[in-house]
Design a protein around this motif. Structure first.
Motif, PDB file in Angstrom:
ATOM      1  N   THR A   1       3.971  24.715  16.516  1.00  0.00           N
ATOM      2  CA  THR A   1       2.988  25.745  16.230  1.00  0.00           C
ATOM      3  C   THR A   1       1.650  25.281  16.766  1.00  0.00           C
ATOM      4  O   THR A   1       1.525  24.148  17.257  1.00  0.00           O
ATOM      5  N   ARG A   2       0.646  26.132  16.686  1.00  0.00           N
ATOM      6  CA  ARG A   2      -0.689  25.753  17.131  1.00  0.00           C
ATOM      7  C   ARG A   2      -1.426  25.074  15.987  1.00  0.00           C
ATOM      8  O   ARG A   2      -1.356  25.515  14.839  1.00  0.00           O
ATOM      9  N   GLU A   3      -2.117  24.007  16.305  1.00  0.00           N
ATOM     10  CA  GLU A   3      -2.894  23.268  15.303  1.00  0.00           C
ATOM     11  C   GLU A   3      -3.943  24.200  14.693  1.00  0.00           C
ATOM     12  O   GLU A   3      -4.659  24.903  15.411  1.00  0.00           O
ATOM     13  N   PRO A   4      -4.043  24.243  13.358  1.00  0.00           N
ATOM     14  CA  PRO A   4      -5.041  25.115  12.720  1.00  0.00           C
ATOM     15  C   PRO A   4      -6.457  24.816  13.214  1.00  0.00           C
ATOM     16  O   PRO A   4      -6.871  23.651  13.306  1.00  0.00           O
ATOM     17  N   GLY A   5      -7.175  25.853  13.576  1.00  0.00           N
ATOM     18  CA  GLY A   5      -8.555  25.679  14.022  1.00  0.00           C
ATOM     19  C   GLY A   5      -8.706  25.143  15.415  1.00  0.00           C
ATOM     20  O   GLY A   5      -9.825  24.850  15.857  1.00  0.00           O
ATOM     21  N   GLY A   6      -7.609  24.978  16.160  1.00  0.00           N
ATOM     22  CA  GLY A   6      -7.695  24.443  17.521  1.00  0.00           C
ATOM     23  C   GLY A   6      -6.659  25.084  18.409  1.00  0.00           C
ATOM     24  O   GLY A   6      -6.076  26.111  18.083  1.00  0.00           O
ATOM     25  N   ARG A   7      -6.432  24.445  19.570  1.00  0.00           N
ATOM     26  CA  ARG A   7      -5.466  24.973  20.536  1.00  0.00           C
ATOM     27  C   ARG A   7      -4.379  23.962  20.866  1.00  0.00           C
ATOM     28  O   ARG A   7      -3.531  24.231  21.718  1.00  0.00           O
ATOM     29  N   SER A   8      -4.389  22.827  20.192  1.00  0.00           N
ATOM     30  CA  SER A   8      -3.393  21.801  20.498  1.00  0.00           C
ATOM     31  C   SER A   8      -2.056  22.127  19.826  1.00  0.00           C
ATOM     32  O   SER A   8      -1.976  22.963  18.941  1.00  0.00           O
ATOM     33  N   THR A   9      -1.016  21.404  20.259  1.00  0.00           N
ATOM     34  CA  THR A   9       0.337  21.625  19.752  1.00  0.00           C
ATOM     35  C   THR A   9       0.620  20.726  18.560  1.00  0.00           C
ATOM     36  O   THR A   9       0.303  19.528  18.580  1.00  0.00           O
ATOM     37  N   ARG A  10       1.209  21.302  17.518  1.00  0.00           N
ATOM     38  CA  ARG A  10       1.668  20.491  16.397  1.00  0.00           C
ATOM     39  C   ARG A  10       3.167  20.674  16.239  1.00  0.00           C
ATOM     40  O   ARG A  10       3.659  21.802  16.163  1.00  0.00           O
ATOM     41  N   GLU A  11       3.901  19.563  16.216  1.00  0.00           N
ATOM     42  CA  GLU A  11       5.349  19.630  16.002  1.00  0.00           C
ATOM     43  C   GLU A  11       5.628  19.692  14.510  1.00  0.00           C
ATOM     44  O   GLU A  11       5.140  18.868  13.738  1.00  0.00           O
ATOM     45  N   LEU A  12       6.459  20.667  14.123  1.00  0.00           N
ATOM     46  CA  LEU A  12       6.804  20.841  12.717  1.00  0.00           C
ATOM     47  C   LEU A  12       8.092  20.118  12.345  1.00  0.00           C
ATOM     48  O   LEU A  12       8.167  19.488  11.281  1.00  0.00           O
ATOM     49  N   ALA A  13       9.099  20.254  13.179  1.00  0.00           N
ATOM     50  CA  ALA A  13      10.416  19.727  12.797  1.00  0.00           C
ATOM     51  C   ALA A  13      11.323  19.634  14.011  1.00  0.00           C
ATOM     52  O   ALA A  13      11.088  20.282  15.037  1.00  0.00           O
ATOM     53  N   ARG A  14      12.377  18.836  13.835  1.00  0.00           N
ATOM     54  CA  ARG A  14      13.466  18.760  14.806  1.00  0.00           C
ATOM     55  C   ARG A  14      14.775  18.914  14.046  1.00  0.00           C
ATOM     56  O   ARG A  14      14.953  18.332  12.977  1.00  0.00           O
ATOM     57  N   GLN A  15      15.674  19.688  14.630  1.00  0.00           N
ATOM     58  CA  GLN A  15      16.976  19.894  14.021  1.00  0.00           C
ATOM     59  C   GLN A  15      18.068  19.730  15.067  1.00  0.00           C
ATOM     60  O   GLN A  15      17.895  20.107  16.227  1.00  0.00           O
ATOM     61  N   SER A  16      19.194  19.199  14.650  1.00  0.00           N
ATOM     62  CA  SER A  16      20.351  19.125  15.531  1.00  0.00           C
ATOM     63  C   SER A  16      20.870  20.537  15.757  1.00  0.00           C
ATOM     64  O   SER A  16      21.224  21.229  14.806  1.00  0.00           O
ATOM     65  N   SER A  17      20.906  20.981  17.009  1.00  0.00           N
ATOM     66  CA  SER A  17      21.321  22.347  17.314  1.00  0.00           C
ATOM     67  C   SER A  17      21.843  22.415  18.748  1.00  0.00           C
ATOM     68  O   SER A  17      21.180  22.921  19.648  1.00  0.00           O
ATOM     69  N   PRO A  18      23.053  21.892  18.990  1.00  0.00           N
ATOM     70  CA  PRO A  18      23.590  21.877  20.353  1.00  0.00           C
ATOM     71  C   PRO A  18      23.883  23.286  20.865  1.00  0.00           C
ATOM     72  O   PRO A  18      24.535  24.083  20.181  1.00  0.00           O
ATOM     73  N   VAL A  19      23.406  23.592  22.050  1.00  0.00           N
ATOM     74  CA  VAL A  19      23.674  24.875  22.693  1.00  0.00           C
ATOM     75  C   VAL A  19      23.924  24.647  24.179  1.00  0.00           C
ATOM     76  O   VAL A  19      23.535  23.621  24.733  1.00  0.00           O
ATOM     77  N   THR A  20      24.583  25.613  24.797  1.00  0.00           N
ATOM     78  CA  THR A  20      24.813  25.579  26.238  1.00  0.00           C
ATOM     79  C   THR A  20      24.099  26.773  26.865  1.00  0.00           C
ATOM     80  O   THR A  20      24.654  27.882  26.910  1.00  0.00           O
ATOM     81  N   PRO A  21      22.862  26.602  27.317  1.00  0.00           N
ATOM     82  CA  PRO A  21      22.153  27.702  27.973  1.00  0.00           C
ATOM     83  C   PRO A  21      22.770  28.049  29.330  1.00  0.00           C
ATOM     84  O   PRO A  21      23.205  27.170  30.077  1.00  0.00           O
ATOM     85  N   CYS A  22      22.807  29.347  29.595  1.00  0.00           N
ATOM     86  CA  CYS A  22      23.368  29.861  30.849  1.00  0.00           C
ATOM     87  C   CYS A  22      22.422  30.893  31.434  1.00  0.00           C
ATOM     88  O   CYS A  22      21.570  31.439  30.738  1.00  0.00           O
ATOM     89  N   ASN A  23      22.608  31.183  32.686  1.00  0.00           N
ATOM     90  CA  ASN A  23      21.955  32.301  33.346  1.00  0.00           C
ATOM     91  C   ASN A  23      22.894  33.505  33.250  1.00  0.00           C
ATOM     92  O   ASN A  23      24.055  33.434  33.653  1.00  0.00           O
TER      93      ASN A  23
END
Length: 398
Positions: A81-103
């Motif tokens: 998400t965006r850092e409150p009051g600024g424009r920098s990036t804040r990471e909230l969480a990481r989750q295991s979520s394997p996917v196979t992206p395709c075109n």
């Protein structure tokens, strides 16, 4: 294979669902004809989709997909998400979520090739004008060239399916009240953002903002890879159905995204950009001899489930299985209806919950961290399972 012996199957629609159903019928021993209204090839639809890795392996092993079709598998979902009051990036969480992206286009091309290898007759530029009941209990498909009888007619004609009206008259998708902007951006947009590129090489990314979220992941292109996106939010105050959706997507990103991600969205020419109202619908019954519905014709779930192509592919595998296992067409279609109607209803309900949680009633993203995201997600899932959302709280190595 009793149900498919000497069987004639007509498939209305030659997109993902139609080609997959054609492969299923051909593999089960039926004579299959596909009617595709478009006179053009469909592979230029370069949007991104994701499928579960086990499903991809099954489709390759069984011959639906060519093992050489390029994919871009990743194993982790990263919430930003965006850092409150600024424009920098804040990471909230990481989750295991394997996917196979395709075109989308490459997936269609692979299915189309498998259908051709199975001697499926694919009629391009052949819109169906009507489907009617024949005197012998079979269905008759009529086009400008004439009429042909079939033991089974598969409606694979998309979310606005005319075939659906034969099984569920008057049933149409119900709008959710918000939109999704989808597209693909050349990888050059990430040239000045090495950190974001490195993140995307191993993860798919969700960016939360008040009233919506954006999803980003890499997909294969016809040459270099592309950055695919889906951004969910409220429609503009003065919508113009004919306007290019690109400028509004960039405006949305500038207003809500961290600066780096807003620059990525705003950079360069979007290869494909489209805006779709989010809606859902599910037929009460996915088959009634001699008709069967597949893909979006049978049911449309909100895109949060990432199940449009997935459901179509699973429908096809089910169709092949019941044609092989059941002694009659009627028994095969009844079993298909039992299995796929229930699966579709589950996806529609899950999509509604995901939409409420991520668009209609978004949390205070800035106040959340790993534990809060995991708890929130378990609440949204409410004990159900889905390939994207099975493991909130699972350990992930950064």
């Amino acid at each position: 294979m009793a149900a498919a012996t000497a069987l004639r199957i007509g498939v209305i629609g030659g997109s993902i669902a139609g080609c997959a159903a054609a492969v299923a019928g051909s593999r089960a021993g039926a004579d299959v004809t596909v009617y595709e209204r478009s006179g053009a090839e469909l592979q230029d639809r370069g949007f991104g989709i994701v499928i579960p890795p086990p499903l991809h392996r099954e489709l390759v092993a069984s011959g639906y997909l060519d093992a050489r079709m390029e994919t871009a598998p990743v194993a982790t979902r990263v919430w930003l998400t965006r850092e409150p009051g600024g424009r920098s990036t804040r990471e909230l969480a990481r989750q295991s979520s394997p996917v196979t992206p395709c075109n989308w286009g490459l997936l269609w091309r692979s299915l189309r090739a498998s259908a051709s290898a199975g001697a499926v007759r694919y009629l391009r530029g052949e819109p169906v004008t009507s489907v009617s009941a024949g005197p012998d209990g079979r269905a008759v498909v009529t086009t400008a060239r004439g009429s042909e009888p079939y033991d089974i007619v598969v409606g694979a004609d998309g979310h606005a399916s005319r075939t659906r009206q034969l099984l569920a008259p008057g049933l149409t998708p119900e709008p959710a009240g918000y939109l999704v902007w989808r597209g693909a951006i050349p990888l050059s947009a990430l040239a000045d953002h090495p950190r974001e590129l490195e993140l995307l090489r191993g993860a798919w990314v969700t960016i939360g903002f008040p009233g919506g979220h954006g999803i980003f992941y890499l997909i294969p292109g016809t040459g270099d890879r592309l950055l695919a996106y889906a951004i969910y939010g409220r429609p503009p105050a003065s919508p113009d159905a004919d306007a290019d959706p690109g400028p509004y997507v960039r405006e949305l990103a500038r207003e809500h995204f961290p600066a780096a991600w807003a620059e990525i969205v705003g950079h360069g020419t979007h290869r494909t950009t489209a805006c779709h109202p989010v809606a859902d619908v599910q037929v009460p019954r996915a088959a009634r001899a001699p008709l069967l519905l597949a893909g979006d014709a049978a049911g449309v779930s909100r895109p949060h489930t990432a199940s449009g192509a997935v459901k179509a592919l699973q429908d096809a595998l089910c169709l092949e299985r019941v044609l092989r296992d059941e002694p009659t067409v009627g028994a095969a279609l009844e079993r298909y209806a039992d299995e796929r109607t229930a699966a579709g209803a589950h996806l529609v309900e899950l999509g509604r919950r995901m939409g409420r949680a991520q668009v209609e009633e978004t949390p205070d993203w800035a106040a959340m961290g790993q534990e809060e995201v995991d708890v929130w997600f378990r609440g949204v899932l409410a004990g159900t399972r889905h390939y994207l959302y099975e493991q909130p709280g699972a350990a992930v190595t950064a």
